[in-house]
Design a protein around this motif. Structure first.
Motif, PDB file in Angstrom:
ATOM      1  N   LEU A  91      47.628  32.562  46.640  1.00  0.00           N
ATOM      2  CA  LEU A  91      49.044  32.199  46.754  1.00  0.00           C
ATOM      3  C   LEU A  91      49.871  32.809  45.629  1.00  0.00           C
ATOM      4  N   VAL A  94      50.458  36.432  46.495  1.00  0.00           N
ATOM      5  CA  VAL A  94      51.478  36.578  47.542  1.00  0.00           C
ATOM      6  C   VAL A  94      52.866  36.296  46.975  1.00  0.00           C
ATOM      7  N   ARG A 100      50.451  41.293  50.523  1.00  0.00           N
ATOM      8  CA  ARG A 100      50.570  40.958  51.939  1.00  0.00           C
ATOM      9  C   ARG A 100      49.172  40.681  52.480  1.00  0.00           C
ATOM     10  N   LEU A 101      49.036  39.556  53.199  1.00  0.00           N
ATOM     11  CA  LEU A 101      47.750  39.203  53.787  1.00  0.00           C
ATOM     12  C   LEU A 101      47.771  39.474  55.280  1.00  0.00           C
ATOM     13  N   GLY A 103      46.370  38.729  59.242  1.00  0.00           N
ATOM     14  CA  GLY A 103      46.180  37.489  59.993  1.00  0.00           C
ATOM     15  C   GLY A 103      44.819  36.866  59.727  1.00  0.00           C
ATOM     16  N   GLN A 105      43.043  37.143  57.011  1.00  0.00           N
ATOM     17  CA  GLN A 105      43.060  36.580  55.659  1.00  0.00           C
ATOM     18  C   GLN A 105      43.801  35.246  55.622  1.00  0.00           C
ATOM     19  N   TRP A 106      44.923  35.145  56.338  1.00  0.00           N
ATOM     20  CA  TRP A 106      45.652  33.873  56.403  1.00  0.00           C
ATOM     21  C   TRP A 106      44.805  32.819  57.122  1.00  0.00           C
ATOM     22  N   THR A 107      44.047  33.226  58.126  1.00  0.00           N
ATOM     23  CA  THR A 107      43.148  32.302  58.817  1.00  0.00           C
ATOM     24  C   THR A 107      42.098  31.769  57.847  1.00  0.00           C
ATOM     25  N   VAL A 109      42.423  31.495  54.589  1.00  0.00           N
ATOM     26  CA  VAL A 109      43.115  30.570  53.689  1.00  0.00           C
ATOM     27  C   VAL A 109      43.274  29.214  54.372  1.00  0.00           C
ATOM     28  N   GLY A 110      43.676  29.229  55.647  1.00  0.00           N
ATOM     29  CA  GLY A 110      43.831  27.981  56.391  1.00  0.00           C
ATOM     30  C   GLY A 110      42.521  27.215  56.527  1.00  0.00           C
TER      31      GLY A 110
END
Length: 129
Positions: A91, A94, A100-101, A103, A105-107, A109-110
């Motif tokens: 975070l 970012v 920039r992450l 999709g 990578q964001w998954t 993180v989630g």
């Protein structure tokens, strides 16, 4: 490190003592490995020495706090909660560094956040899993 640190604290060692021994052993092992490999390099200027001292201080303070948390949360919960650190790193990258992450990578993180929330949830405490 975590298992032995928790055992040492149950036997009466303080978190500072555990941290001192762990850092001393790690320093000796890493110094021997870098010297043997011929890759050891000391800082060249004042900024380098300040950076080295700051990094060492930050690691020491963080590890003392981590081991001190064992007395309040137990080693298992403290270890699980230590997984927050990489999330803050992502975070920070970012928000501050403009990274920039993707999709995927964001998954990831989630999923990490969901796992941490599940670990802290009341359902987990009553054995529903």
């Amino acid at each position: 490190m975590i298992l032995l640190g928790a055992r040492a604290q149950r036997a009466g060692a303080t978190s500072t003592q555990v941290n001192l021994v762990m850092i001393a052993v790690a320093t000796l092992v890493c110094s021997a490995a870098t010297t043997a490999g011929g890759v050891r390099s000391l800082p060249a200027g004042m900024v380098g020495w300040l950076g080295l001292a700051g990094a060492g201080s930050g690691v020491t303070i963080g590890l003392v706090a981590f081991f001190a948390a064992f007395r309040f949360t137990g080693p298992v919960r403290a270890t699980v909660l230590s997984n927050v650190e990489p999330l803050f790193g992502v975070l920070f990258a970012v928000a501050v560094l403009g990274e920039r992450l993707s999709g995927l990578q964001w998954t990831s993180v989630g999923l990490a956040v969901a796992a941490l929330l599940f670990e802290a949830s009341p359902l987990r405490r009553v054995g529903v899993s």
